[in-house]
Scaffold this motif. Structure first.
Motif: not given
Length: 136
Positions: A106, A108, A120, A122-124, A126-127, A132-133
């Motif tokens: 995965t 970013l 796990e 990636m969302d942090g 990305r913010l 885009t993931v």
């Protein structure tokens, strides 16, 4: 650490493919239609420099690859080890992703940069960075 070894292997193959297929003479001009990767919370676009992206994610990267086609740094933090790869052109980023797809993973993905980390995280990231993931 196994993730880093696997990604380093993917990066080595991708870097070799880039060097063999894209060596020198090409234009370093900006792509015609840049991919916009505004960070939702920060309201900024992460620059395509390993050192700046590393600082934004809370680390000081050690540069592992310095080539015309890409630069790559590795980050070691208390949370995780991860890779930051930048490219002078978006087409080189896409070539790298195509080569890395055989290894899974995965990523970013932003404008001329990729962060390779555990899903796990990636969302942090990305913010903070935007992007885009993607799972090639």
């Amino acid at each position: 650490m196994d993730l880093v070894r696997g990604v380093v292997g993917a990066v080595s193959v991708a870097a070799l493919a880039l060097v063999m297929g894209c060596g020198g003479g090409g234009s370093r001009a900006e792509p015609d239609a840049p991919e916009v990767s505004a960070a939702p919370d920060a309201g900024v676009m992460a620059p395509a420099r390993v050192e700046v992206i590393a600082r934004l994610t809370g680390c000081e990267a050690s540069i592992r690859i310095e080539a015309d086609e890409l630069r790559q740094g590795v980050c070691h933090t208390a949370r995780a080890d991860y890779l930051i790869t930048t490219f002078p052109e978006d087409r080189l980023k896409e070539t790298w992703l195509d080569s890395a797809s055989v290894y899974g993973g995965t990523y970013l993905v932003g404008m001329r940069w990729i962060v390779s980390a555990r899903p796990e995280l990636m969302d942090g990231f990305r913010l903070t960075l935007g992007g885009t993931v993607r799972t090639p």
